[in-house]
Design a protein around this motif. Structure first.
Motif, PDB file in Angstrom:
ATOM      1  N   ILE A 115      52.225 -38.534  66.531  1.00 38.35           N
ATOM      2  CA  ILE A 115      53.445 -37.840  67.264  1.00 38.35           C
ATOM      3  C   ILE A 115      54.350 -36.950  66.354  1.00 38.35           C
ATOM      4  O   ILE A 115      54.379 -35.933  66.821  1.00 38.35           O
ATOM      5  N   ILE A 116      54.606 -37.412  64.998  1.00 37.42           N
ATOM      6  CA  ILE A 116      55.375 -36.421  64.090  1.00 37.42           C
ATOM      7  C   ILE A 116      54.627 -35.270  63.779  1.00 37.42           C
ATOM      8  O   ILE A 116      55.090 -34.070  64.020  1.00 37.42           O
ATOM      9  N   ILE A 117      53.213 -35.421  63.649  1.00 37.93           N
ATOM     10  CA  ILE A 117      52.493 -34.110  63.300  1.00 37.93           C
ATOM     11  C   ILE A 117      52.458 -33.208  64.907  1.00 37.93           C
ATOM     12  O   ILE A 117      52.684 -31.907  64.476  1.00 37.93           O
ATOM     13  N   GLU A 118      52.357 -33.965  65.953  1.00 39.67           N
ATOM     14  CA  GLU A 118      52.398 -33.024  66.870  1.00 39.67           C
ATOM     15  C   GLU A 118      53.511 -32.463  67.152  1.00 39.67           C
ATOM     16  O   GLU A 118      53.587 -31.218  67.724  1.00 39.67           O
ATOM     17  N   ILE A 157      58.687 -32.911  52.249  1.00 40.57           N
ATOM     18  CA  ILE A 157      57.826 -34.206  52.492  1.00 40.57           C
ATOM     19  C   ILE A 157      58.559 -35.255  53.491  1.00 40.57           C
ATOM     20  O   ILE A 157      59.783 -35.282  53.340  1.00 40.57           O
ATOM     21  N   VAL A 158      57.693 -35.835  54.177  1.00 43.62           N
ATOM     22  CA  VAL A 158      58.181 -36.872  55.029  1.00 43.62           C
ATOM     23  C   VAL A 158      57.418 -38.129  54.621  1.00 43.62           C
ATOM     24  O   VAL A 158      56.291 -38.097  54.801  1.00 43.62           O
ATOM     25  N   LEU A 159      58.073 -39.213  54.677  1.00 39.97           N
ATOM     26  CA  LEU A 159      57.577 -40.569  54.583  1.00 39.97           C
ATOM     27  C   LEU A 159      57.870 -41.279  55.766  1.00 39.97           C
ATOM     28  O   LEU A 159      59.187 -41.616  56.047  1.00 39.97           O
ATOM     29  N   ALA A 167      54.373 -31.757  54.792  1.00 35.80           N
ATOM     30  CA  ALA A 167      53.655 -32.945  54.115  1.00 35.80           C
ATOM     31  C   ALA A 167      53.892 -34.362  54.691  1.00 35.80           C
ATOM     32  O   ALA A 167      55.138 -34.646  54.415  1.00 35.80           O
ATOM     33  N   ILE A 168      52.932 -34.955  55.655  1.00 34.69           N
ATOM     34  CA  ILE A 168      53.387 -36.442  55.709  1.00 34.69           C
ATOM     35  C   ILE A 168      52.813 -37.239  54.491  1.00 34.69           C
ATOM     36  O   ILE A 168      51.486 -37.027  54.546  1.00 34.69           O
ATOM     37  N   LEU A 169      53.676 -37.935  53.809  1.00 33.09           N
ATOM     38  CA  LEU A 169      52.951 -38.757  52.819  1.00 33.09           C
ATOM     39  C   LEU A 169      52.937 -40.214  53.289  1.00 33.09           C
ATOM     40  O   LEU A 169      53.795 -41.078  53.511  1.00 33.09           O
ATOM     41  N   GLU A 170      51.606 -40.615  53.375  1.00 33.63           N
ATOM     42  CA  GLU A 170      51.422 -41.734  54.016  1.00 33.63           C
ATOM     43  C   GLU A 170      50.812 -42.729  52.821  1.00 33.63           C
ATOM     44  O   GLU A 170      49.865 -42.570  52.597  1.00 33.63           O
ATOM     45  N   MET A 218      48.586 -33.382  55.319  1.00 33.43           N
ATOM     46  CA  MET A 218      49.032 -35.006  55.035  1.00 33.43           C
ATOM     47  C   MET A 218      48.824 -35.275  53.550  1.00 33.43           C
ATOM     48  O   MET A 218      47.959 -34.552  52.894  1.00 33.43           O
ATOM     49  N   MET A 219      49.818 -36.022  52.541  1.00 29.39           N
ATOM     50  CA  MET A 219      49.287 -36.272  51.335  1.00 29.39           C
ATOM     51  C   MET A 219      48.978 -37.908  51.622  1.00 29.39           C
ATOM     52  O   MET A 219      49.369 -38.720  52.381  1.00 29.39           O
ATOM     53  N   LEU A 220      47.601 -38.358  51.004  1.00 27.04           N
ATOM     54  CA  LEU A 220      47.184 -39.704  51.065  1.00 27.04           C
ATOM     55  C   LEU A 220      46.899 -40.166  49.815  1.00 27.04           C
ATOM     56  O   LEU A 220      46.201 -39.281  48.791  1.00 27.04           O
TER      57      LEU A 220
END
Length: 375
Positions: free
Chosen positions: A22-25, A101-103, A4-7, A36-38
């Motif tokens: 870029i990270i998602i790709e 999880i990635v921030l 999960a990208i936590l934006e 994604m977490m939003l």
């Protein structure tokens, strides 16, 4: 893994959004499943075509147009909400079966919020990405990083080309090289004729780097046709009027102007439309923070004309262009003429070195280094 990208910042068009892209790709290319977490109500200017999970705790707070005491108040509210989003992410991760999880653009304030949230004790790895740490920031960063040492699944990842920590680096901090910043679908273009040299950025009154390029267009003597592609995005009404005058004055010259912002794929297409990228940056922060446009140029396999201040570690290792002097116009003109006149002879070397740089700074290499639990 399901990652999960936590934006938590206002994810409008700009670096943060493109870094997420870029990270998602890269996650997909490495065989992972990105989501994604939003914060609740958040809207993205770009559709990443991934599942989106919304977190309770309130909407994103923007500083746009906010000053003085109101900005201090908004900063306080931001941290309160960040703690709530971190707490909500713990439950969401368990509910959705998330493995990590990635921030993507963290600051020391994120670590301060982490201490107040349940996220610090989560049972899956959490990776905070910092975009470099300069000497002014380092004491606060180290203080907060040491505070996070008891949290075994929290990994603090500094994207950098240098090690400014040495023996003082806490064991939960690791250094990883930044990735090239260009999407997979943006394919490299063949060389143009005339040779196209591009500068991309905002216009501010008295900007020496732009004035010198315009003088160069009039005064330089090259052994081949050259066209300068210059982005002039005004920041004030006065700047806008000056840009209009500049554009009108160069209608018949070998200069192509871009006077609007370049967003999403238009940005990458503009980089692809030139043969060489001009990067005249001299601010000290570029010794410590990597340049997104530099790593876009590398990803697009474009040679660069740059200074010895801008991420010098790259050119020390790979001959992907040339240094230029930005203090003396006569020397600047000589170096530009020498580079262009020798380009045909050197271009194969640049291409080979750019391929090597793309291997070292590749997106998949970045993701693999990021997700390694070696801190």
């Amino acid at each position: 893994m399901k990652v999960a990208i936590l934006e938590t910042v206002k994810a409008s068009a700009g670096f943060e959004l493109e870094f997420d892209r870029i990270i998602i790709e890269a996650l997909r290319e490495c065989g992972h499943n990105p989501v994604m977490m939003l914060p609740e109500g958040a809207k993205l200017d770009y559709d990443f075509d991934v599942p989106k999970y919304y977190l309770s705790g309130g909407g994103i707070i923007s500083y746009d147009g906010v000053k003085g005491l109101k900005k201090i108040w908004y900063s306080y509210l931001r941290e309160k909400r960040r703690v709530k989003w971190f707490d909500a992410a713990v439950g969401m991760a368990k509910e959705k079966g998330i493995d990590a999880i990635v921030l993507t653009t963290a600051t020391y304030r994120y670590m301060r919020a982490l201490k107040k949230s349940r996220l610090r004790n989560i049972d899956i790895p959490v990776f905070f990405i910092f975009l470099g740490v300069n000497p002014q920031e380092k004491p606060r960063f180290l203080s907060k990083a040491n505070d996070c040492l008891p949290y075994k699944n929290i990994h603090l990842c500094v994207t950098t080309l240098r090690d400014d920590f040495g023996e003082n680096r806490p064991r939960n901090v690791k250094l990883i090289k930044p990735p090239v910043m260009i999407p997979k679908k943006c394919q490299c273009q063949a060389e143009h004729n005339p040779l196209r040299i591009g500068f991309f950025g905002h216009y501010r009154k008295g900007e020496k780097n732009i004035d010198w390029l315009l003088r160069l267009a009039n005064e330089a003597v090259f052994n081949r046709p050259v066209k300068f592609v210059i982005q002039l995005v005004p920041t004030t009404e006065e700047d806008r009027r000056e840009v209009e005058q500049i554009v009108a004055g160069y209608k018949e010259n070998q200069v192509e102007f871009i006077t609007h912002k370049l967003l999403n794929d238009d940005w990458y297409n503009a980089i692809q439309s030139v043969d060489i990228v001009y990067l005249p940056y001299t601010a000290e922060r570029y010794l410590y923070n990597w340049s997104a446009i530099y790593f876009t140029a590398i990803g697009a396999k474009k040679p660069v004309l740059t200074t010895n201040v801008l991420n010098p570690e790259v050119m020390k290792k790979y001959s992907i262009g040339a240094y230029i002097d930005v203090n003396d116009f006569s020397l600047f003109r000589h170096e530009m003429e020498t580079f262009v006149d020798g380009y045909e002879k050197e271009k194969n070397k640049y291409a080979l070195e750019l391929e090597k740089a793309n291997m070292e700074y590749g997106k998949m290499t970045f993701i693999n280094n990021l997700l390694k639990n070696d801190t």
